[in-house]
Scaffold this active site. Structure first.
Site, PDB file in Angstrom:
ATOM      1  CB  CYS A  12       2.432  24.358 -17.651  1.00 25.44           C
ATOM      2  SG  CYS A  12       2.092  25.506 -19.004  1.00 25.44           S
ATOM      3  N   GLY A  31      -9.902  28.154 -10.482  1.00 28.26           N
ATOM      4  CA  GLY A  31      -9.265  29.022 -11.480  1.00 28.26           C
ATOM      5  C   GLY A  31     -10.270  29.832 -12.264  1.00 28.26           C
ATOM      6  NE  ARG A  32     -10.830  26.669 -16.767  1.00 26.48           N
ATOM      7  CZ  ARG A  32     -11.100  25.540 -17.399  1.00 26.48           C
ATOM      8  NH1 ARG A  32     -11.224  25.555 -18.707  1.00 26.48           N
ATOM      9  NH2 ARG A  32     -11.240  24.404 -16.743  1.00 26.48           N
TER      10      ARG A  32
HETATM   11  C1  LIG Z   1      -5.289  31.391 -18.829  1.00 22.29           C
HETATM   12  C2  LIG Z   1      -4.787  30.306 -17.933  1.00 22.29           C
HETATM   13  C3  LIG Z   1      -3.505  30.378 -17.427  1.00 22.29           C
HETATM   14  C4  LIG Z   1      -3.019  29.349 -16.603  1.00 22.29           C
HETATM   15  N1  LIG Z   1      -1.766  29.461 -16.078  1.00 22.29           N
HETATM   16  C5  LIG Z   1      -1.318  28.510 -15.227  1.00 22.29           C
HETATM   17  C6  LIG Z   1      -0.070  28.654 -14.568  1.00 22.29           C
HETATM   18  O1  LIG Z   1       0.644  29.662 -14.712  1.00 22.29           O
HETATM   19  N2  LIG Z   1       0.343  27.631 -13.766  1.00 22.29           N
HETATM   20  C7  LIG Z   1      -0.438  26.506 -13.555  1.00 22.29           C
HETATM   21  O2  LIG Z   1      -0.035  25.611 -12.817  1.00 22.29           O
HETATM   22  N3  LIG Z   1      -1.642  26.380 -14.130  1.00 22.29           N
HETATM   23  C8  LIG Z   1      -2.091  27.349 -14.942  1.00 22.29           C
HETATM   24  N4  LIG Z   1      -3.338  27.243 -15.480  1.00 22.29           N
HETATM   25  C9  LIG Z   1      -4.199  26.098 -15.091  1.00 22.29           C
HETATM   26  C10 LIG Z   1      -5.084  26.474 -13.894  1.00 22.29           C
HETATM   27  O3  LIG Z   1      -4.295  26.733 -12.754  1.00 22.29           O
HETATM   28  C11 LIG Z   1      -6.071  25.348 -13.565  1.00 22.29           C
HETATM   29  O4  LIG Z   1      -5.345  24.175 -13.328  1.00 22.29           O
HETATM   30  C12 LIG Z   1      -7.073  25.088 -14.683  1.00 22.29           C
HETATM   31  O5  LIG Z   1      -7.607  26.289 -15.190  1.00 22.29           O
HETATM   32  C13 LIG Z   1      -8.212  24.170 -14.206  1.00 22.29           C
HETATM   33  O6  LIG Z   1      -8.887  24.736 -13.099  1.00 22.29           O
HETATM   34  P1  LIG Z   1     -10.290  25.537 -13.283  1.00 22.29           P
HETATM   35  O7  LIG Z   1     -11.249  24.595 -13.985  1.00 22.29           O
HETATM   36  O8  LIG Z   1     -10.724  25.866 -11.906  1.00 22.29           O
HETATM   37  O9  LIG Z   1     -10.002  26.730 -14.142  1.00 22.29           O
HETATM   38  C14 LIG Z   1      -3.840  28.241 -16.307  1.00 22.29           C
HETATM   39  C15 LIG Z   1      -5.138  28.188 -16.808  1.00 22.29           C
HETATM   40  C16 LIG Z   1      -5.623  29.202 -17.610  1.00 22.29           C
HETATM   41  C17 LIG Z   1      -7.038  29.114 -18.124  1.00 22.29           C
END
Ligand SMILES: Cc1cc2nc3c(=O)[nH]c(=O)nc-3n(C[C@H](O)[C@H](O)[C@H](O)COP(=O)(O)O)c2cc1C
Length: 306
Positions: A96, A216-217
């Site tokens: 994070c 995630g997103r």
């Molecule tokens: C709004 C938001 C909150 C997130 N909260 C966390 C979290 O609590 N713990 C964590 O390890 N990653 C967190 N992330 C990162 C995501 O788990 C992930 O690593 C990141 O969005 C990239 O993956 P994606 O491209 O599939 O979204 C967060 C990302 C976003 C956008």
């Protein structure tokens, strides 16, 4: 393609709460979910502002609970509490980038700078619980320090079961495209994370030696996204899903908190549709549950089902 359990929904603070996880399960009962990150301090001290961190997870299928912190002993205590509450595995946040976590608390991504402490935390948590322990991290602190592989080796030596690797550095935050290194020679399974949205993306990760993918997103406003990738299933009745999600949010948080909390989801569900920005503006003014349901039904051109 990977088995369903090797598709992970990424932990997202403020998003992957219990109602969102329940909606995802309706489409993908067998995938693996990770909770929002939970502070080991708030868990241990039963922080009064975080009552929802004390969920029980017994009925949630394959679910990992993610903890963050910089104190090995407190992290071990937090892991024990979550194991007792029904978590199927414990995930340690080592990625994070937000200042509150990474700089002020010396946790999250900061642990990529302090491998000694990272190892102590991993070993303490692994010792504390009987369930698997995983780690979620990034490529490194910045472009000059992409030492994710060293952290993977420490994880393997510490008894960690697998590592989810977000293909960006702490410095990159969420900008630029994710880069996914070849992980074929890693000693433990590595889960690919970052910008994964399509069947082709998943196949590419398989070819690079990953053991699974974490999404995630791409799930925002599309809780069916993994089912779409694995089975080609895209639902038609979006309004029913939106209303069902809203009901789950209200059941969980109550109407007063649930209505404003749902605004972001309403925006994501409607993104790209004609009239979406006017809908968003209207929804942001609404505080009443019935009014919100009527607005959602009107936007999707249906009669309210309430
Ligand atoms: C709004 C938001 C909150 C997130 N909260 C966390 C979290 O609590 N713990 C964590 O390890 N990653 C967190 N992330 C990162 C995501 O788990 C992930 O690593 C990141 O969005 C990239 O993956 P994606 O491209 O599939 O979204 C967060 C990302 C976003 C956008």
């Amino acid at each position: 393609m990977f088995e369903k359990k090797n598709f992970f929904v990424a932990p997202m603070a403020g998003i992957t709460d219990r109602p969102f996880r329940q909606i995802i399960r309706q489409f993908s009962p067998d995938v693996s979910l990770v909770t929002e990150m939970i502070s080991c301090h708030s868990l241990k001290e039963q922080h009064k502002n975080c009552p929802r961190n004390f969920d029980r997870y017994d009925d949630e299928g394959n679910i990992g609970t993610q903890i963050f912190g910089a104190n090995a002993e407190l992290m071990a205590d937090a892991a024990r509490i979550l194991q007792d509450n029904g978590a199927k595995w414990i995930d340690i946040n080592m990625g994070c980038p937000v200042p509150k976590v990474a700089t002020r608390a010396g946790a999250g991504a900061f642990l990529m700078k302090n491998h000694k402490l990272a190892g102590e935390i991993m070993r303490a948590v692994v010792r504390a619980v009987d369930i698997p322990v995983t780690v979620k991290t990034r490529l490194g602190w910045d472009a000059e320090h992409c030492d994710w592989r060293e952290l993977v080796d420490i994880a393997a030596d510490s008894g960690v079961a697998s590592v989810a690797l977000h293909g960006r550095t702490r410095a990159a935050g969420y900008t630029g495209v994710a880069i996914h290194p070849d992980v074929s020679d890693c000693p433990i399974p590595i889960i690919a994370n970052g910008d994964i949205k399509t069947v082709d993306d998943v196949r590419q990760m398989e070819n690079l030696g990953y053991a699974g993918v974490m999404i995630g997103r791409a799930m925002l406003g599309a809780p069916w996204k993994i089912a779409e990738i694995t089975d080609g299933k895209v639902p038609q009745n979006i309004v029913n899903i939106v209303l069902n999600h809203l009901d789950l949010v209200i059941d969980y948080y109550g109407s007063r908190s649930g209505v404003p909390l749902f605004r972001k989801h309403a925006a994501w569900y409607s993104a790209g549709m004609s009239g979406a920005s006017a809908f968003r503006v209207a929804v942001n003014q609404i505080t009443d549950e019935k009014e919100l349901k009527d607005k959602i039904s009107e936007f999707w051109g249906c009669v309210a089902k309430i």
